[in-house]
Enzyme design. Structure first.
Site, short mmCIF file in Angstrom:
data_model
loop_
_atom_site.label_atom_id
_atom_site.label_comp_id
_atom_site.label_asym_id
_atom_site.label_seq_id
_atom_site.Cartn_x
_atom_site.Cartn_y
_atom_site.Cartn_z
N GLN A 114 48.31 17.99 58.88
CA GLN A 114 48.30 18.63 60.19
C GLN A 114 47.25 19.72 60.31
O GLN A 114 47.41 20.66 61.08
CB GLN A 114 49.71 19.17 60.49
CG GLN A 114 50.68 18.02 60.73
CD GLN A 114 52.12 18.43 60.75
OE1 GLN A 114 52.48 19.44 60.18
NE2 GLN A 114 52.95 17.65 61.40
N LEU A 205 56.66 25.05 60.40
CA LEU A 205 55.30 25.43 60.83
C LEU A 205 54.88 24.75 62.13
O LEU A 205 53.69 24.75 62.45
CB LEU A 205 54.27 25.18 59.72
CG LEU A 205 54.62 25.79 58.36
CD1 LEU A 205 53.48 25.58 57.38
CD2 LEU A 205 54.93 27.26 58.48
N ASN A 237 50.87 26.87 65.07
CA ASN A 237 51.30 25.48 65.12
C ASN A 237 50.45 24.57 64.24
O ASN A 237 49.23 24.57 64.34
CB ASN A 237 51.21 25.01 66.57
CG ASN A 237 52.11 23.83 66.84
OD1 ASN A 237 52.74 23.31 65.94
ND2 ASN A 237 52.14 23.40 68.07
N CYS A 238 51.12 23.84 63.40
CA CYS A 238 50.46 22.84 62.58
C CYS A 238 50.94 21.46 63.01
O CYS A 238 51.90 20.93 62.44
CB CYS A 238 50.76 23.07 61.10
SG CYS A 238 50.23 24.68 60.48
N VAL A 239 50.32 20.92 64.04
CA VAL A 239 50.58 19.54 64.45
C VAL A 239 49.29 18.76 64.30
O VAL A 239 48.26 19.31 63.93
CB VAL A 239 51.13 19.43 65.90
CG1 VAL A 239 52.44 20.17 66.03
CG2 VAL A 239 50.12 19.96 66.91
#
Length: 420
Positions: A114, A205, A237-239
């Site tokens: 991500q 996260l 944000n870890c997307v």
């Protein structure tokens, strides 16, 4: 929504370099590397360094976590990132200095798949806004035993500190351009339109921060759009890289700016409803109900619902759409990457107006770069990459989903549609 006037004083940055002090002159940002690094120290870092990446250079930055635009409040009231670096004063109003054309990029092997790529030249640069910025890249490695959550928090704070530090040096530099944002009273009755911003609040996260508070701890709330343009939302944000919202995206939200352009002419901009997108069904129902209740309270005629990420948050989109339409509030959903390659995970008959912002299955051959900032081997675990992504000649074969903010629901994308 009256009573808030925000002036963004833009100082255009055409180049960056290191020097013995930090200042802006003739469009060049000179940075005292030692002084800035001294402000970014953290006990969990085993090492920290700064590198510069300019548009057109043969440079690849990987893995990228966030991008932040350097900003500072001109007056003594408040900070550019309220609730994170200081008190929540003056946000959404007053004067904010902006280093336009500069970016602070944070990197690190935090969640693996991500994070993403920024190429400063080549095919990937054609899809990425940040490739056109003069980027100050924070390269921070952490000590053994540090958790991903601790790692992300430290890197996030370092990026925010660096962004404010850089902009503070330009407080007295005359602006090249000024943008002013104020929601004046329309001269005629117009359709009232609001944005429902579904802030990722998923844990692990997948989180955003409003005034420094984790969205998981928040109930839906009505915001003036100026608050968002002035740094109220910070991304933790870890997307998937291609459709995440960076802090830079929030600071420059194209959807908000477009609604401002139409305010008083085609519509009345009624505000932004900040709505946590939680993982559990009970919290989804609570937040979606509250968001629609706020929309009813402000007498919204229409709602725009941009999506960040994919999968789980689509349940929130459809729930809000269904509830709002049942109250005769029209909705437009803005989603990414649906179609042949990936079905949307939830639907409702009321979702009859949907904008698809692009596909992420297209493949690109990215040429070898002369300089890599970070860890190029991470492409093997990034979304869009694989074990076979690094070719014998050093080039990369990936899908566009590995490119930072290649498409997202607020319109921070270089993709366009063509009518044939």
């Amino acid at each position: 929504m009256k009573g808030m006037n925000l002036k963004l004083e833009l100082v255009y940055i055409k180049d960056i370099k290191f020097g013995d002090r930090t200042y802006v002159q003739n469009g060049v940002l000179t940075i005292c590397k030692e002084e800035l690094l001294g402000k970014l120290t953290n006990d969990i870092f085993s090492s920290i360094d700064l590198e510069l990446a300019r548009p057109g250079e043969s440079v690849r930055i990987i893995p990228v976590k966030d991008v932040i635009e350097p900003r500072a409040k001109v007056s003594d009231a408040g900070d550019a990132f309220p609730g994170v670096l200081g008190e929540c004063e003056g946000v959404g109003q007053g004067v904010t200095k902006v280093l336009k054309g500069a970016g602070v990029v944070t990197t690190g092997k935090i969640v693996g798949f991500q994070e993403g790529i920024i190429d400063m030249t080549g095919p990937a640069a054609e899809y990425c806004y940040y490739s056109a910025l003069n980027n100050v890249v924070i390269v921070a490695e952490v000590k053994e035993g540090v958790t991903p959550a601790e790692h992300e928090a430290a890197v996030r704070m370092a990026g925010i500190k660096a962004a404010q530090y850089l902009a503070q040096c330009a407080k007295d530099v005359p602006a090249d351009e000024t943008e002013e944002y104020e929601l004046t009273e329309p001269a005629q009755e117009l359709p009232r339109v609001a944005v429902v911003f579904l802030a990722m609040a998923q844990g692990l996260l997948h989180d955003n921060y409003l005034y420094g508070i984790d969205a998981k701890r928040l109930h839906p709330t009505l915001l003036h759009p100026n608050e968002i343009l002035d740094g109220a939302i910070v991304s933790g944000n870890c997307v998937v890289a291609s459709n995440k919202y960076t802090t830079y995206d929030h600071q420059n939200n194209p959807l908000i700016k477009e609604l401002y352009k139409k305010h008083g002419k085609e519509l009345e901009f009624a505000g932004v409803i900040f709505t946590p997108s939680c993982p559990g069904l009970a919290d989804k129902k609570r937040c979606c109900m509250a968001a629609v209740n706020i929309a009813s309270t402000i007498k919204a005629d229409g709602l725009l619902l941009p999506e960040e990420g994919g999968g789980n948050p689509e349940a929130d989109l459809m729930m809000i759409c269904r509830m709002a339409e049942q109250r005769e509030i029209r909705t437009v959903l803005i989603v990414g990457a649906i179609g042949e390659e990936e079905a949307i995970t939830d639907t409702t008959p009321e979702a009859d107006a949907v904008v698809n912002v692009g596909s992420r299955i297209e493949k690109l051959l990215l040429p070898k770069m002369e300089r890599v900032i970070g860890h190029e081997e991470q492409i093997k675990v990034l979304a869009g990459g694989s074990d076979e992504s690094i070719l014998p000649d050093g080039s990369l074969y990936v899908t566009v989903s590995s490119i930072m903010s290649m498409h997202n629901g607020m319109g921070m994308t270089k993709l366009t549609s063509k009518v044939y």
